[in-house]
Every structure is written in structure tokens, then in C-alpha cells.
Design a protein around this motif. Structure first.
Motif, PDB file in Angstrom:
ATOM      1  N   MET A 259       0.445  -1.056   0.006  1.00 45.75           N
ATOM      2  CA  MET A 259      -0.304   0.451  -0.089  1.00 45.75           C
ATOM      3  C   MET A 259       0.688   1.718  -0.457  1.00 45.75           C
ATOM      4  SD  MET A 259      -3.381  -1.097   0.487  1.00 45.75           S
ATOM      5  CE  MET A 259      -4.163   0.513   0.700  1.00 45.75           C
ATOM      6  N   GLY A 260       2.172   1.200   0.268  1.00 45.77           N
ATOM      7  CA  GLY A 260       3.105   2.482   0.072  1.00 45.77           C
ATOM      8  C   GLY A 260       3.791   2.450   1.741  1.00 45.77           C
ATOM      9  N   PRO A 261       4.333   3.506   1.691  1.00 50.76           N
ATOM     10  CA  PRO A 261       5.083   4.770   0.671  1.00 50.76           C
ATOM     11  C   PRO A 261       5.006   4.283  -0.363  1.00 50.76           C
ATOM     12  CG  PRO A 261       6.191   5.116   2.953  1.00 50.76           C
ATOM     13  CD  PRO A 261       4.481   3.992   2.785  1.00 50.76           C
ATOM     14  N   TRP A 262       5.982   5.266  -1.431  1.00 51.75           N
ATOM     15  CA  TRP A 262       6.501   5.026  -2.567  1.00 51.75           C
ATOM     16  C   TRP A 262       7.366   5.913  -2.816  1.00 51.75           C
ATOM     17  CZ3 TRP A 262       5.065   0.169  -4.449  1.00 51.75           C
ATOM     18  CH2 TRP A 262       3.808  -0.001  -4.199  1.00 51.75           C
ATOM     19  N   THR A 263       8.774   5.609  -3.425  1.00 56.48           N
ATOM     20  CA  THR A 263       9.619   6.157  -3.755  1.00 56.48           C
ATOM     21  C   THR A 263      10.080   5.865  -4.870  1.00 56.48           C
ATOM     22  OG1 THR A 263      10.787   5.707  -1.462  1.00 56.48           O
ATOM     23  CG2 THR A 263      12.421   6.897  -3.432  1.00 56.48           C
ATOM     24  N   TYR A 264       9.490   7.044  -5.957  1.00 60.66           N
ATOM     25  CA  TYR A 264      10.227   7.435  -6.795  1.00 60.66           C
ATOM     26  C   TYR A 264      11.664   7.282  -7.570  1.00 60.66           C
ATOM     27  CZ  TYR A 264      10.713   8.465 -11.875  1.00 60.66           C
ATOM     28  OH  TYR A 264      11.270   8.452 -13.379  1.00 60.66           O
ATOM     29  N   ARG A 265      11.988   5.980  -8.692  1.00 65.41           N
ATOM     30  CA  ARG A 265      12.859   5.564  -8.762  1.00 65.41           C
ATOM     31  C   ARG A 265      13.123   6.187 -10.721  1.00 65.41           C
ATOM     32  NH1 ARG A 265      15.315   4.133  -4.525  1.00 65.41           N
ATOM     33  NH2 ARG A 265      13.745   2.475  -3.286  1.00 65.41           N
ATOM     34  N   GLU A 266      12.580   5.597 -11.767  1.00 64.58           N
ATOM     35  CA  GLU A 266      13.777   6.234 -13.138  1.00 64.58           C
ATOM     36  C   GLU A 266      12.333   5.264 -13.772  1.00 64.58           C
ATOM     37  OE1 GLU A 266      17.106   4.327 -13.875  1.00 64.58           O
ATOM     38  OE2 GLU A 266      16.928   2.678 -12.778  1.00 64.58           O
ATOM     39  N   THR A 267      13.182   5.438 -15.497  1.00 66.88           N
ATOM     40  CA  THR A 267      11.971   4.519 -16.407  1.00 66.88           C
ATOM     41  C   THR A 267      12.895   4.243 -16.759  1.00 66.88           C
ATOM     42  OG1 THR A 267      12.689   6.148 -18.264  1.00 66.88           O
ATOM     43  CG2 THR A 267      10.685   6.563 -17.330  1.00 66.88           C
ATOM     44  N   ILE A 268      11.689   2.657 -17.261  1.00 68.96           N
ATOM     45  CA  ILE A 268      12.400   1.016 -18.257  1.00 68.96           C
ATOM     46  C   ILE A 268      12.621   0.639 -19.341  1.00 68.96           C
ATOM     47  CG2 ILE A 268      13.221   0.284 -16.135  1.00 68.96           C
ATOM     48  CD1 ILE A 268      10.602  -1.647 -16.108  1.00 68.96           C
ATOM     49  N   LEU A 269      11.303   1.668 -20.212  1.00 68.08           N
ATOM     50  CA  LEU A 269      11.458   1.196 -21.614  1.00 68.08           C
ATOM     51  C   LEU A 269      10.376   2.639 -22.241  1.00 68.08           C
ATOM     52  CD1 LEU A 269      10.181  -0.916 -23.110  1.00 68.08           C
ATOM     53  CD2 LEU A 269       8.246  -1.201 -22.288  1.00 68.08           C
ATOM     54  N   LYS A 270      11.209   3.259 -22.910  1.00 64.32           N
ATOM     55  CA  LYS A 270      11.417   4.152 -23.922  1.00 64.32           C
ATOM     56  C   LYS A 270       9.647   3.794 -25.268  1.00 64.32           C
ATOM     57  CE  LYS A 270      15.590   6.035 -24.294  1.00 64.32           C
ATOM     58  NZ  LYS A 270      16.712   5.693 -23.335  1.00 64.32           N
ATOM     59  N   ASN A 271       9.211   4.473 -25.212  1.00 66.56           N
ATOM     60  CA  ASN A 271       7.565   4.692 -25.763  1.00 66.56           C
ATOM     61  C   ASN A 271       7.982   3.698 -27.125  1.00 66.56           C
ATOM     62  OD1 ASN A 271       5.772   5.833 -28.537  1.00 66.56           O
ATOM     63  ND2 ASN A 271       4.540   5.838 -26.347  1.00 66.56           N
ATOM     64  N   PRO A 272       7.136   2.910 -27.761  1.00 65.52           N
ATOM     65  CA  PRO A 272       7.167   2.471 -28.726  1.00 65.52           C
ATOM     66  C   PRO A 272       7.698   3.049 -29.940  1.00 65.52           C
ATOM     67  CG  PRO A 272       4.942   1.546 -27.753  1.00 65.52           C
ATOM     68  CD  PRO A 272       5.724   2.861 -26.928  1.00 65.52           C
TER      69      PRO A 272
END
Length: 475
Positions: A259-272
Motif C-alpha cells: 500500500m506504500g509509501p512509494w519512492t520514485y525510481r526511473e523509467t525502464i522502457l521507452k515509447n514504442p
């Protein structure tokens, strides 16, 4: 060879992506059960204007969910469509079925399966079954989550569920999306909520997942005690703070609690569009299968190959790697796909709709035999199977269950290419009167070892040849 082989379109040997070429399927979600992974997909279907021209996908008529499964991740069995919404569907109160999520749970000692879906962007429903391929029923006769659900009233788009059953058996559902006016950086539209023990009720109040630049596509997986919430970022084209997710990419957050709390990390997959030259929305699912991690995602590769990239999407598969610190490596989407994890055994009955690659064919459910089978077979069409293990002795005979049509024809058997080594052929007589199912057999030779297998269909051009139900080799 005295006939013209038809060409594979979209999924071309030896590539693994897109997963199937005989249907579209978007918003993939994975369910692992037993020795198979099942992928549930929004059943993208072509829409036409008054002149018969394929028009932009409006998504408004999608009321089915497509299902495919595999034990080796290269050869996929087409289980057809689940009729979810509308007067003929399991959930008659719903009008659409988008972005499914599926999960398995043992309840009172029995395997139960739950399929969650979005009724457009206005609510989330649930179906249940005793099997991953149905039949499915609507256990509550109404939506599971609506805007009247506690904590949900101000969610812009009430859709895109993801579900987790934790190690203690407790269930959680993640959903939501959309961008309130000018709230691009902090939309506040992602939610997580507890599910009841029955998996068909919700408990308490939905909590906000504070996902930066949230747009859609909830995802959830757990690894080594860490919960990973993933999502697609929005397409805001203005300036973004440093460390924010770029537009239309899959990003993730982590927590030590579902249920969190959440920590933002990064992106892992660019747009198609970055990988395939056709942009669009970005939708994914992360899952573990035989100790390895994978990501399913969609792109308009099949529709692009057909010259109709108007929002019709196809599911792809890639490997996903976690680093030692628990972070996720960036994913490189491609046509190659993933490695076949085990060979296909030809000495067990194989349903015809289990396909690695194909040219020209379709699959349909045949009421007469109460099975799904391969149809639309024309001269020069074919089916390919990857990594078929004939063993050191090889096969002696090949048999197939077929439904004869007026044309009849032949199933030619080739190794490693549709025009590769010829190992035998099976004549299929033309139907004399009504269609009837027959079991046919022929001798083969030269099959030792592991090879790709191609069933090449020949006959009179322009005439229905036959329908293929299943096949098998004998040692």
C-alpha cells in the motif's frame, strides 16, 4: 516446389515478436499457472469506414479479451476471445472490456482465477473461473469499483487494473490514470486498494499512489520483499523537473509495503516509437516465469507491416533484469524477442492453433467439434513451430485431425524453413458432401534432432482446402 509460398507478415522467422501474427492484442497482462504463462489482451479489432477503409482505432466497440498461452515463450496457443461485455457477455452491465488483469488464488483448497477489466474509463469489473481459459462468470453482477467507491471519486480515468496476491494470501488492486486540468507533474490519479479474501470485493478506502507524471497502465510485481509499482508517464510536452519520467515511457516506484509509501525510481522502457517507428500509448506487464523475469508490452508492429498502423496493437515480450541493488535495467524492445526456454515435443497431440510463425491462416472456434482450430487455409499458407525436438531416433509417422472441405489438398512437412528439407506429405481428400472430421496418417523420414517444423498447405488456389484441428508425430 510448384506453388508460391505466402509470406509471413509481422512476425517473421526467426523473430519472436510480435508474439502472434493472426490476431491483434493490446494491454497485455500475464498470469503464470503450472507450466504455462497466459497473456490476456485487449482484443483490438479492425474498424472500417463506409468505404471499407480501415480507420483509426476508437476502442469503443471492444467488448472481448483475447487469450494466448505458451510453455516455451516462442510457440503460442491461441485460446480465442472471452466475451466479456454487452448483451452476449459475461458482464452484461458493461459496454467495453479494456486492459485486463488476471490472477490465481487458492480458495478453500480450489484453484480460482479472477479476470479484472476496465469498462471504458468509468469502472472496473471482475470475472471468475475455475480455469485460466474459462468459462468465465460475473460473480457479483455489477462493477467492482466505481466512482462511488471510497477514495476514487476524483480519479480521471477509472481503468487499467493490476492485481497482486501477496505471500500471505491478501489481494491488492492498482488502477487509475488521467491528468486533471494542468496537473501534469502530480496528477494524483493512481490508486491502490485492498481486495477482500474472495477477490471479488474491495476493502476500506483506495489510497493515492503519488506517481510523477502518471498517465495510465498500472503494473505491480514483488521481488525479494520489494514491491514495484510501474506505470506509463503522460505526454506533457512542456519542461519537466530533472529526474522526472520522459513522455510516454514506463516508469517505476518501489515500497516495502503493497500500500506504500512509494519512492520514485526511473523509467525502464521507452515509447514504442523509439524502437519501431510507430508511436502510441505504452502498456506493459512484468512477470516471473521459471525463475527469470520478463516484460510484456505492446506496439503497432503487425498493423505497421499490414500498412494500417492506426492504433491496432500487438503484444511483444522481452527479458527484464534486476540489478544487485534491486533497480531495474532499461529494456531494449525489439523484433527478436526472447529465447525459447524448452523444445516443443511433437510426440504429444499439438493443437493446430499452437503457432510459432504463420502465413495467411486464421483461428476460429468450431461449434461442430467444440474446439478452436486453424481455418482460412489457402494454397501456399503455412504454420511454423520453433524448436521441435524429434529426438535421436526421429519420427516414423505424422498424423493430423482435419475437417475436409471442397478443395482438399496436402500438408507438406519441411524442416527449418517453409521451403526447407522435405520430410513427408499428408494428402487431405476433398469433402464429398457435408464437412466431416477425419484422422489421417503418413510416413515421414529425416527428422532426427531439434528443428523448426513447417506445415505447408497446398491445393487449388482460390478454393477452401480444409481446416486443421491438431497434429502429432509417432516415433
Amino acid at each position: 516446389m510448384t506453388f508460391q509460398l505466402n509470406q509471413a507478415i509481422g512476425k517473421v522467422p526467426p523473430n519472436g515478436n510480435p508474439l502472434v501474427a493472426n490476431r491483434y492484442g493490446a494491454d497485455p497482462y500475464a498470469l503464470v499457472f503450472g507450466d504455462r504463462v497466459y497473456l490476456y489482451m485487449t482484443n483490438d479489432a479492425l474498424e472500417f469506414d463506409g468505404s471499407g477503409i480501415v480507420k483509426e482505432n476508437t476502442f469503443s466497440s471492444i467488448n472481448k479479451i483475447a487469450v494466448i498461452s505458451s510453455s516455451d515463450l516462442v510457440n503460442w496457443t491461441d485460446h480465442g476471445e472471452i466475451v466479456v461485455a454487452g448483451p452476449d457477455g459475461a458482464a452484461k452491465w458493461a459496454t467495453q472490456s479494456w486492459a485486463p488483469a488476471a490472477v490465481h488464488k487458492v480458495i478453500e483448497g480450489k484453484d480460482k482465477f479472477f479476470l479484472y477489466f476496465a469498462n471504458n474509463a468509468s469502472g472496473i469489473g471482475v470475472l471468475s473461473s475455475d480455469s485460466p481459459v474459462g468459462p468465465w462468470i460475473d460473480p457479483i453482477g455489477e462493477a467492482l469499483i466505481l466512482r462511488s467507491t471510497p477514495g476514487v471519486a476524483d480519479v480521471t480515468w477509472l481503468f487499467d487494473p493490476a492485481v497482486l496476491v501477496d505471500n500471505d494470501g491478501k489481494g491488492y488492486i492498482y488502477f487509475g490514470g488521467g491528468v486533471p486540468e494542468e496537473e501534469y507533474a502530480e496528477p494524483g490519479t493512481a490508486r491502490v486498494m485492498k481486495l477482500g479474501d474472495d477477490m471479488t470485493s474491495v476493502v476500506g478506502t483506495a489510497e493515492i499512489v503519488p506517481a510523477p507524471f502518471m498517465f495510465e497502465d498500472a503494473g505491480i510485481h514483488k521481488r525479494e520483499g520489494v514491491y514495484y509499482y510501474s506505470y506509463c508517464s503522460n505526454f506533457y510536452d512542456g519542461e519537466r523537473p530533472e529526474g522526472s519520467p520522459p513522455a510516454g515511457e514506463i516508469a517505476y516506484m518501489t515500497s516495502d509495503n503493497p500500500m506504500g509509501p512509494w519512492t520514485y525510481r526511473e523509467t525502464i522502457l521507452k515509447n514504442p516509437g523509439h524502437f519501431f517507428g510507430v508511436s502510441g500509448n505504452n502498456h506493459h506487464a512484468i512477470f516471473q516465469f521459471h525463475e527469470e523475469w520478463y516484460i510484456a508490452y505492446h506496439a503497432q508492429t503487425l498493423s505497421k507491416a499490414h500498412g494500417i498502423a492506426n492504433g491496432y496493437r500487438s503484444t511483444h515480450l522481452g527479458r527484464l533484469f534486476h540489478n544487485e541493488d534491486g533497480s531495474i535495467r532499461e529494456v531494449e524492445a525489439d523484433y527478436k524477442g526472447v529465447q525459447q526456454i524448452k523444445p516443443l515435443c511433437p510426440y504429444q497431440r499439438v493443437q493446430a492453433e499452437t503457432i510459432g510463425w504463420s502465413a495467411g491462416i486464421k483461428t476460429e472456434f468450431e461449434e461442430a467439434v467444440e474446439e478452436r482450430l486453424v481455418t482460412n487455409i489457402d494454397n501456399g499458407d503455412w504454420i511454423g513451430l520453433a524448436g521441435v525436438d524429434f529426438g535421436s531416433k526421429g519420427a516414423e509417422t505424422f498424423s493430423a485431425s482435419v475437417i475436409s472441405l471442397e478443395g482438399g489438398g496436402t500438408i507438406e512437412l519441411h524442416l527449418d524453413d517453409p521451403a526447407g528439407l522435405f520430410i513427408g506429405e499428408l494428402p487431405v481428400p476433398a469433402a464429398n458432401g457435408p464437412e466431416n472430421r477425419v484422422e489421417l496418417k503418413t510416413e515421414v523420414n529425416g527428422t532426427q534432432g531439434i528443428h523448426d517444423l513447417y506445415l505447408v498447405f497446398t491445393g487449388t488456389t482460390g478454393m477452401p482446402l480444409f481446416k486443421l484441428v491438431s497434429w502429432q508425430f509417432m516415433e
